[in-house]
Design an enzyme around this catalytic site. Structure first.
Site, PDB file in Angstrom:
ATOM      1  N   ASP A 175       0.834  -1.200   0.000  1.00  0.00           N
ATOM      2  CA  ASP A 175       0.000   0.000   0.000  1.00  0.00           C
ATOM      3  C   ASP A 175       0.868   1.248   0.000  1.00  0.00           C
ATOM      4  O   ASP A 175       2.035   1.232   0.383  1.00  0.00           O
ATOM      5  CB  ASP A 175      -1.008  -0.004   1.150  1.00  0.00           C
ATOM      6  CG  ASP A 175      -0.449  -0.575   2.443  1.00  0.00           C
ATOM      7  OD1 ASP A 175       0.768  -0.814   2.519  1.00  0.00           O
ATOM      8  OD2 ASP A 175      -1.238  -0.786   3.378  1.00  0.00           O
ATOM      9  N   GLU A 181      -5.871   3.681   4.004  1.00  0.00           N
ATOM     10  CA  GLU A 181      -6.262   4.267   5.285  1.00  0.00           C
ATOM     11  C   GLU A 181      -7.687   4.826   5.251  1.00  0.00           C
ATOM     12  O   GLU A 181      -7.935   5.997   5.520  1.00  0.00           O
ATOM     13  CB  GLU A 181      -5.275   5.363   5.690  1.00  0.00           C
ATOM     14  CG  GLU A 181      -3.857   4.880   5.916  1.00  0.00           C
ATOM     15  CD  GLU A 181      -3.700   4.029   7.168  1.00  0.00           C
ATOM     16  OE1 GLU A 181      -4.691   3.850   7.890  1.00  0.00           O
ATOM     17  OE2 GLU A 181      -2.585   3.538   7.413  1.00  0.00           O
TER      18      GLU A 181
END
Length: 395
Positions: free
Chosen positions: A79, A139
């Protein structure tokens, strides 16, 4: 087992991986639109002979490596996004943008780049295809789900037989590898609530309906719900994280109160119980006190579920690479969440944590002083590359 990637081979990448990690740390961006981060990664991937695809609605990168031998497809994920946290580490490469890689995603990107370099170097012998998934928006923006919708799982022409990801942890000793079969991390959902009374003069509450003390009852009911409506063997964590009223003066009773609950569960059954029964309970309390009650359930990340069979194979590889004493079989799942869960809903695989605590001691993720020891980057690259190769060999 025969190792495909020696420790020394991975160590040769240390200097360049540390350099790019620190560059990414200073170039941190938030959310789905990460042009500077994407640009750095594209520069690092140039010349490796990979099939590169950029996302259309987010700054993702999908890179496909086709090996010289026939075989299945495996996906490796890292990520890319940071957090809206002002960094306070004092490191020489501290971010100054007001955002921070406080969850280690800069290491995730660098580690995945390292795995790509290791695998490309042995392309001719690689028994299959590897998809490298560089993903924004972990997130809270569900970037993994969006990449799936845009076709990351079909990028190689056939679906992966397995998917793996590594997450660093600044609270776990450096180099310790941690995973478990089954539920690895919790689902994350939210419930937004509005409680409506009448407002009025603070000196004469008897002339109106004050929603504030009713909100206090709702908060206590939420805590009791988890303890009394859910089995002890399949608990949830439900936290009231936001609370505000529409009163802007100390002598004015609020007419409405807004609340938000964060909900973490480890099974869909428990989540369904919370979703259906909690609003009914809270609406009943509101009605008994003369208030109107509205609620909205917002589903976010599902449970991160490590396929048991894949995890057994992963554990065997980890034991072989670093020794069983450096591999922890986690007894209970974490109540944090991860949007690699979307990939694991579609493809069997596993998420592994690697300890990256600094010499100064463990620090929590998402904190403004979180420091990750990037000495673990060669290990990250080696583990990802080894997992991919051995899974391809199994066919």
């Amino acid at each position: 087992m025969t190792r495909r990637f020696a420790d020394a081979t991975a160590e040769e990448l240390r200097e360049e991986l540390v350099a790019v990690r620190r560059e990414l740390h200073q170039a941190v961006e938030i959310g789905l639109d990460l042009p500077q981060t994407q640009g750095i990664l594209l520069r690092e991937l140039e010349g490796l002979g990979l099939e590169i695809t950029r996302g259309t609605s987010l700054s993702s990168i999908t890179a496909v490596l086709r090996g010289g031998r026939p075989g299945p497809v495996v996906l490796l994920r890292g990520d890319m996004d940071g957090l809206p946290v002002a960094e306070a580490t004092g490191l020489p490469f501290t971010s100054t943008s007001g955002a921070m890689h406080a969850c280690g995603h800069d290491l995730h990107m660098a580690g995945l780049l390292g795995a790509a370099r290791l695998l490309v170097a042995r392309r001719d012998d690689l028994p299959g295809t590897v998809i490298f998934m560089f993903q924004p928006g972990e997130e809270g923006q569900a970037g993994g789900r969006i990449m799936i919708e845009e076709g990351v799982l079909d990028a190689a022409g056939e679906r992966p037989v397995a998917a793996y990801a590594i997450h660093v942890d600044s609270a776990t000793p450096r180099g310790q590898l941690v995973t478990r079969g089954g539920a690895m991390m919790a689902s994350a959902s939210a419930m937004r609530m509005t409680l409506r009374g009448t407002g009025g003069h603070a000196a004469f509450p008897q002339l109106g309906i004050d929603p504030v003390p009713v909100a206090a009852q709702l908060i206590l009911a939420v805590q009791a719900f988890a303890a009394r409506r859910l089995p002890a063997t399949d608990q949830a964590v439900i936290s009231i994280t936001r609370l505000s009223s529409d009163s802007e003066a100390s002598n004015v009773l609020a007419a409405s109160v807004s609340l938000e609950a964060n909900i973490r569960t480890l099974s869909s059954t428990t989540l369904d119980t919370v979703r259906t029964q909690l609003p009914v309970l809270l609406a009943g309390i509101a009605e008994a006190n003369g208030c109107a009650f509205e609620s909205e359930f917002i589903a976010s990340y599902p449970v991160t579920y490590n396929d048991p069979a894949e995890t057994r194979e992963v554990l065997a590889v980890l034991d072989d690479l670093v020794g069983a004493e450096r591999v922890t079989r986690l007894e209970a799942p974490s109540m944090a969440s991860e949007d690699f869960s979307y990939v694991l809903q579609e493809v069997p695989g596993a998420l592994v944590f690697v300890g990256a605590a600094p010499d100064s001691g463990p620090l929590p993720l998402h904190a403004d002083n979180a420091i990750f020891d990037d000495a673990v980057l060669p290990l990250q690259a080696q583990v990802l590359a080894e997992l991919a190769w051995r899974r391809l060999e199994r066919g």
